[in-house]
Scaffold this active site. Structure first.
Site, PDB file in Angstrom:
ATOM      1  N   SER A 151     -29.870 -76.228  13.771  1.00 54.15           N
ATOM      2  CA  SER A 151     -29.727 -76.636  15.172  1.00 54.15           C
ATOM      3  C   SER A 151     -29.843 -78.147  15.326  1.00 54.15           C
ATOM      4  O   SER A 151     -29.115 -78.765  16.114  1.00 54.15           O
ATOM      5  CB  SER A 151     -30.763 -75.928  16.049  1.00 54.15           C
ATOM      6  OG  SER A 151     -32.083 -76.253  15.644  1.00 54.15           O
ATOM      7  N   TYR A 152     -30.731 -78.762  14.575  1.00 52.27           N
ATOM      8  CA  TYR A 152     -30.924 -80.209  14.636  1.00 52.27           C
ATOM      9  C   TYR A 152     -29.697 -80.936  14.087  1.00 52.27           C
ATOM     10  O   TYR A 152     -29.182 -81.871  14.702  1.00 52.27           O
ATOM     11  CB  TYR A 152     -32.166 -80.577  13.830  1.00 52.27           C
ATOM     12  CG  TYR A 152     -32.522 -82.046  13.814  1.00 52.27           C
ATOM     13  CD1 TYR A 152     -32.995 -82.687  14.965  1.00 52.27           C
ATOM     14  CD2 TYR A 152     -32.417 -82.794  12.648  1.00 52.27           C
ATOM     15  CE1 TYR A 152     -33.349 -84.029  14.946  1.00 52.27           C
ATOM     16  CE2 TYR A 152     -32.777 -84.133  12.614  1.00 52.27           C
ATOM     17  CZ  TYR A 152     -33.229 -84.743  13.769  1.00 52.27           C
ATOM     18  OH  TYR A 152     -33.580 -86.081  13.751  1.00 52.27           O
TER      19      TYR A 152
END
Length: 249
Positions: A151-152
């Site tokens: 996600s990052y």
């Protein structure tokens, strides 16, 4: 005093890399607007900033678009202009790819990508007036596909993408948009180094310069350069401030 009289918004600047950049820019004459959710740390950093130049602290949840628009308005009302926008704030949680949930994407995009996008939109009219500078933040996690960072990494690469688009669209108006991808010794990393010394040493050994970056002395000085007229002919670029860990081609 390369930034004398300039006005800069720096998100997530109560501590860590954001604080380092805030101090570096303030020492070059800039008025710093600290935007953060941590009031205690924000007040401490503001006191440091005020030793060099007048600063401003705004405690706000930047995941809400209306707060972003209000911040830009408040800054212009106080200082009369906006010259520099640095989108540094970002929160995320690690998880294996197959365990990454919608909630983890919502956290990463909601605190990193969307605030960056909304701040750029809200600040554009003011940056157009001042032929200003935008500095956004990417990461080697996205460039190299670091495990557990789905996600990052996705949010950081999305930030790089919109930065390149804006650099093309805004270049004719004299607005520079660049990206920093850092490695730095923040308080969190320092704490981790003490609890996991072997892992920390292994990470250092993978950095060609064999050290972590300093938030003010290393990351902050590059932010000063990208905020100043010295970088007027640089836009749309990702600057790796990571001791040589990632070499772009």
């Amino acid at each position: 005093m390369r930034l004398e009289g300039k006005v800069a918004i720096i998100t997530g600047s109560a501590s860590g890399i954001g604080r380092g950049m805030a101090l570096a820019l303030a020492k070059e004459g800039a008025h710093i607007v600290i935007v953060d959710i941590n009031e205690e740390m924000g007040q401490k950093t503001l006191a440091e900033i005020n030793q060099h130049n007048e600063g401003m602290l705004l405690i706000a949840d930047i995941s809400k678009k209306e707060n972003v628009e209000q911040i830009v308005s408040d800054v212009v009302n106080k200082f009369g202009k906006l010259d520099i926008l640095i989108n540094n704030a970002h929160a995320s949680k690690q998880a294996l790819f197959v365990e990454t949930t919608q909630e983890l994407f919502d956290l990463s995009f909601g605190t990193g990508f969307y605030p960056t996008f909304h701040f750029m939109q809200a600040a554009y009219p003011e940056l157009k007036k001042t032929r200003g500078k935008v500095i956004n933040f990417a990461s080697g996690a996205g460039l190299n596909g670091q495990p557990t960072q789905t996600s990052y990494a996705a949010a950081k690469e999305a930030i790089r993408a919109i930065s390149r688009v804006a650099s093309n669209e805004w270049g004719p108006e004299g607005i520079n948009v660049n990206i920093i991808a850092p490695i730095a010794l923040t308080a969190g990393v320092e704490q981790w180094s003490k609890s996991s010394p072997e892992l920390y040493e292994a990470m250092i050994n993978n950095i060609p310069l064999r050290r972590m970056g300093d938030p003010e002395g290393d990351i902050g000085r590059v932010a000063v350069f990208l905020s100043s007229s010295d970088s007027d002919y640089i836009t749309g670029q990702t600057i790796m401030v990571d001791g040589g860990s990632t070499k772009l081609r």
